[in-house]
Design a protein around this motif. Structure first.
Motif, PDB file in Angstrom:
ATOM      1  N   LEU A 608       5.631 -36.756 -15.037  1.00 43.08           N
ATOM      2  CA  LEU A 608       6.918 -36.724 -15.535  1.00 43.08           C
ATOM      3  C   LEU A 608       6.913 -37.979 -16.662  1.00 43.08           C
ATOM      4  O   LEU A 608       7.918 -37.410 -17.667  1.00 43.08           O
ATOM      5  CB  LEU A 608       7.723 -36.398 -13.965  1.00 43.08           C
ATOM      6  N   GLU A 609       6.425 -39.008 -16.532  1.00 47.56           N
ATOM      7  CA  GLU A 609       7.042 -39.828 -16.659  1.00 47.56           C
ATOM      8  C   GLU A 609       5.839 -40.007 -18.192  1.00 47.56           C
ATOM      9  O   GLU A 609       6.485 -40.293 -19.292  1.00 47.56           O
ATOM     10  CB  GLU A 609       6.606 -40.946 -16.229  1.00 47.56           C
ATOM     11  N   ASP A 612       7.781 -37.251 -20.203  1.00 44.04           N
ATOM     12  CA  ASP A 612       9.168 -38.715 -20.969  1.00 44.04           C
ATOM     13  C   ASP A 612       8.994 -39.121 -22.244  1.00 44.04           C
ATOM     14  O   ASP A 612       9.642 -39.307 -23.545  1.00 44.04           O
ATOM     15  CB  ASP A 612       9.861 -39.215 -19.199  1.00 44.04           C
ATOM     16  N   ARG A 613       7.386 -40.126 -22.023  1.00 43.99           N
ATOM     17  CA  ARG A 613       7.147 -40.744 -23.153  1.00 43.99           C
ATOM     18  C   ARG A 613       6.611 -39.789 -24.299  1.00 43.99           C
ATOM     19  O   ARG A 613       6.882 -40.797 -25.310  1.00 43.99           O
ATOM     20  CB  ARG A 613       5.581 -41.744 -23.138  1.00 43.99           C
ATOM     21  N   ARG A 615       8.227 -37.216 -24.983  1.00 43.87           N
ATOM     22  CA  ARG A 615       9.860 -36.291 -25.667  1.00 43.87           C
ATOM     23  C   ARG A 615       9.256 -34.665 -24.894  1.00 43.87           C
ATOM     24  O   ARG A 615       9.768 -34.060 -26.401  1.00 43.87           O
ATOM     25  CB  ARG A 615       9.960 -36.637 -26.692  1.00 43.87           C
ATOM     26  N   THR A 617      10.244 -34.015 -21.664  1.00 38.74           N
ATOM     27  CA  THR A 617      11.353 -34.062 -21.101  1.00 38.74           C
ATOM     28  C   THR A 617      12.456 -35.026 -21.198  1.00 38.74           C
ATOM     29  O   THR A 617      11.749 -36.240 -21.853  1.00 38.74           O
ATOM     30  CB  THR A 617      11.051 -34.028 -19.440  1.00 38.74           C
ATOM     31  N   LYS A 618      13.336 -35.318 -20.510  1.00 37.63           N
ATOM     32  CA  LYS A 618      14.557 -36.230 -20.959  1.00 37.63           C
ATOM     33  C   LYS A 618      14.918 -36.410 -19.500  1.00 37.63           C
ATOM     34  O   LYS A 618      15.151 -35.728 -18.617  1.00 37.63           O
ATOM     35  CB  LYS A 618      15.070 -36.082 -21.847  1.00 37.63           C
ATOM     36  N   ARG A 619      15.071 -37.442 -18.885  1.00 40.16           N
ATOM     37  CA  ARG A 619      14.694 -38.126 -17.881  1.00 40.16           C
ATOM     38  C   ARG A 619      16.498 -38.281 -17.139  1.00 40.16           C
ATOM     39  O   ARG A 619      17.512 -39.387 -18.602  1.00 40.16           O
ATOM     40  CB  ARG A 619      15.050 -39.265 -17.080  1.00 40.16           C
ATOM     41  N   ARG A 624      15.110 -33.956 -14.726  1.00 42.47           N
ATOM     42  CA  ARG A 624      14.702 -34.203 -16.123  1.00 42.47           C
ATOM     43  C   ARG A 624      14.948 -32.951 -16.124  1.00 42.47           C
ATOM     44  O   ARG A 624      15.239 -31.764 -16.076  1.00 42.47           O
ATOM     45  CB  ARG A 624      13.120 -33.581 -15.612  1.00 42.47           C
ATOM     46  N   TYR A 627      12.954 -31.692 -23.821  1.00 36.74           N
ATOM     47  CA  TYR A 627      13.990 -33.086 -24.661  1.00 36.74           C
ATOM     48  C   TYR A 627      14.934 -32.310 -25.585  1.00 36.74           C
ATOM     49  O   TYR A 627      14.048 -31.567 -26.330  1.00 36.74           O
ATOM     50  CB  TYR A 627      12.805 -33.403 -24.979  1.00 36.74           C
TER      51      TYR A 627
END
Length: 627
Positions: A608-609, A612-613, A615, A617-619, A624, A627
């Motif tokens: 998941l991280e 996120d990095r 783009r 997904t967004k936390r 989540r 993005y």
């Protein structure tokens, strides 16, 4: 309506000021010393109305040789000159010098006025006329009408006014659509108003409440009020004698010779390229590093001359030169100027400014001479191209081009559009590059990639950010992207997963590397998501295995972070399943994601991280979203 500036010229005591008083009813000698001595010392300004209803601004210049710098300040912007010659004296030294000045400043129309005609007989007047015709041969005024007047008896004044009115019909239209610019010839203050500057508006228009800049101090000012010929107006236009009431500045912060202009519309120069012509009758030539005085607008500047196509510019001849100035000048291409010798101060020539932002030139450089010829006679697009050629290591903006050329933004955009369509200029976001500058960046990019591939044969390419810093660290990321996109379009490079490679480059494994490749792929697939594998797990610090692993990233292996790796097909499957889930359910927790991929919390968080990095997904707190 055309705006007309009428100026006087001629020797001291030949009746210039008296003539203007006879025409207008106003005395332009305002100083106590001028009235006591009976001579003009400073510039005089007034106006009068012609029979055609045109209002003409008048600049009355001093005739004494000691005040020639004042005359030069007033000559700026003259449309029609009254060359005043006293009938009882004929042509005198200052008559000739004033003629030289007006000729070099590009004044095109004039009337020869013989004053004090009541003091001599007709035969003497005819002799003076012959002398005037002889002295004006080859000059702009050689075929000008000669009008006999006497300011006391008013003889000939009606004929003179008629001639002025006729000439005013043929005055060229001024550049009203250019950025505003005015050379300041007077600075003073009035109680209750504050700082006031006057001058002839060279180009453009100025309106009340405009934000302007005083050059070379670059002080920002605001226009509080405008007067033209003593009347308050909302706007002043090119060709008008103008008085401007300014706020945000004190009288002591401005001086004659300064320029008020639209902010960012002019460049300050310490060096200019010029075409110089020298008068023959002074017998004064100019050699390398001679110190001279240049008079431009209302300003006088000392400088050194560097002739470019000869060791020396001889009297009576012309030549290209570079002037190294001793203080800042604010000028534009096409501006005219006067040259006077350093000592004694004689008017020895004049010329036209070709470039206000040149580099230092060497003598006898044919490429420099050719470039100057293009700038001198070329169209705006040619001038833009030459400027970009001379700035191959700089990134030029539209604002830079406006300041350099002094032209209106829409004209410069037209020129740039033509150059871009002719593949002579390349646009990188807000910057404009000459095509040779772009080619230099392109060639450097390919050279860096070629060397990189040779050094790292199993790497798919270099990171975009590393490539940008190597090509030119002054380029921003978004600017480098434009260059790379163009090279991709031209099939010179490939960009994939933030890695850049030459277009023809492919990773090729030998037999040993193919064997290692198979081992790595099996090791990554073996654990699936039960336990993420690290580089050490895969390679055991073997550099040959590390090289092959690097080559597999993006194809069969996915790198999650600096530590963990997963099978590429598995990764893509997880990513798509997550996107589908979020489109339907809008959000997901770590626990929910863990259940979907049937793994542990540590693995779920690592994946998941990574999303996120990148783009995907967004936390938001402990959830989540897409993005």
């Amino acid at each position: 309506m055309k705006n007309v500036i009428l100026g006087t010229a001629g020797h001291i005591d030949h009746g210039k000021t008296t003539l203007i008083k006879a025409l207008t009813g106003r005395d332009t000698d305002s100083l106590k010393e001028e009235k006591q001595r009976g001579i003009s010392i400073n510039l005089g300004f007034t106006y009068f109305d012609l029979p055609s209803k045109k209002r003409v601004g008048i600049v009355d210049v001093p005739g004494h040789e000691k005040f020639i710098k004042n005359m030069l300040a007033g000559a700026c912007g003259i449309d029609i000159v009254l060359l005043v010659v006293a009938a009882d004296e004929g042509v005198m030294p200052q008559t000739a010098e004033h003629l030289d000045i007006l000729n070099y400043l590009g004044v095109k129309k004039g009337i020869i006025v013989l004053t004090k005609c009541d003091l001599v007989d007709e035969e003497f007047i005819e002799l003076v006329k012959d002398e005037v015709r002889e002295k004006t041969k080859g000059l702009f005024i050689e075929n000008a009408p000669i009008v006999e007047v006497d300011s006391i008896s008013r003889r000939g004044l009606d004929e003179l006014i008629k001639k002025i009115d006729e000439l005013s019909e043929d005055i060229e239209e001024k550049k009203i659509d250019s950025p505003a610019r005015m050379s300041i010839d007077r600075v003073f203050s009035l109680k209750g108003f504050g700082t006031i500057v006057t001058g002839t508006l060279i180009e453009g228009q100025i309106s009340v409440d405009d934000e302007m800049t005083i050059y070379p101090s670059e002080k920002k000012v605001k226009v509080r009020n405008i007067q033209v010929h003593g009347c308050d107006v909302k706007e002043a236009y090119a060709g008008q004698r103008t008085a401007i009431n300014l706020s945000n500045i004190k009288v002591g912060e401005i001086q004659r010779g300064d320029v008020i202009a639209a902010t960012g519309s002019v460049e300050e120069s310490m060096m200019i390229d010029v075409n110089i012509s020298l008068v023959e009758h002074c017998k004064k030539s100019l050699k390398h590093w001679d110190r001279i005085r240049i008079f431009h607008g209302t300003k006088q500047i000392l400088c050194r001359i560097v002739p470019l196509n000869e060791d020396e510019i001889h009297y009576g001849e012309s030549g290209y030169a570079q002037l190294r100035l001793e203080e800042k000048m604010v000028a534009k291409k096409g501006d005219r100027f006067i040259i006077r010798s350093y000592s004694p101060m004689d008017t020895i020539g004049g010329g036209v400014i070709i470039d206000t932002a040149p580099k230092k030139h060497k003598i006898y450089d044919e490429s420099v001479i050719e470039a100057l010829k293009i700038k001198e006679k070329g169209e705006l697009k040619d001038i833009i191209e030459e400027y970009l050629k001379l700035n191959l290591s700089n990134y030029i903006t539209l604002k830079d081009l406006i300041s350099y050329t002094g032209e209106k933004e829409e004209y410069i955009k037209e020129g740039l559009y033509t150059l871009i369509s002719e593949n002579k200029v390349f646009c990188v976001n807000k910057y404009y590059l000459h095509i040779s500058h772009y080619n230099k960046l392109k060639d450097k990019t390919i050279d860096i990639l070629t060397k990189y591939h040779k050094q790292y044969r199993l790497r798919k390419g270099i990171l975009k950010e590393e490539l940008r810093s190597r090509v030119d660290n002054n380029l921003k990321v978004k600017d480098m992207d434009v260059i790379l996109n163009k090279m991709v379009e031209d099939k010179q490079i490939k960009v994939k997963d933030n890695l850049v490679s030459n277009y023809e480059f492919e990773v090729v494994f030998n037999q040993k590397q193919l064997s290692i490749k198979k081992e790595i792929e099996n090791a990554v697939r073996k654990n699936q998501l039960s336990c993420l594998v690290t580089k050490d797990d895969i390679c055991n610090k073997n550099k040959f295995y590390e090289e092959v692993l690097e080559a597999l990233i993006g194809d069969t292996v996915q790198k999650l972070d600096d530590k963990y790796y997963v099978d590429k097909d598995l990764y893509e499957n997880i990513k798509q399943n997550l996107i589908d889930y979020l489109k339907k359910n809008k959000q997901i927790t770590v626990a929910e994601f863990r259940d979907i991929i049937k793994s542990n919390r540590k693995t779920s968080i690592a994946i998941l991280e990574h999303f996120d990095r990148n783009r995907i997904t967004k936390r938001i707190e402990d959830k989540r979203i897409l993005y």
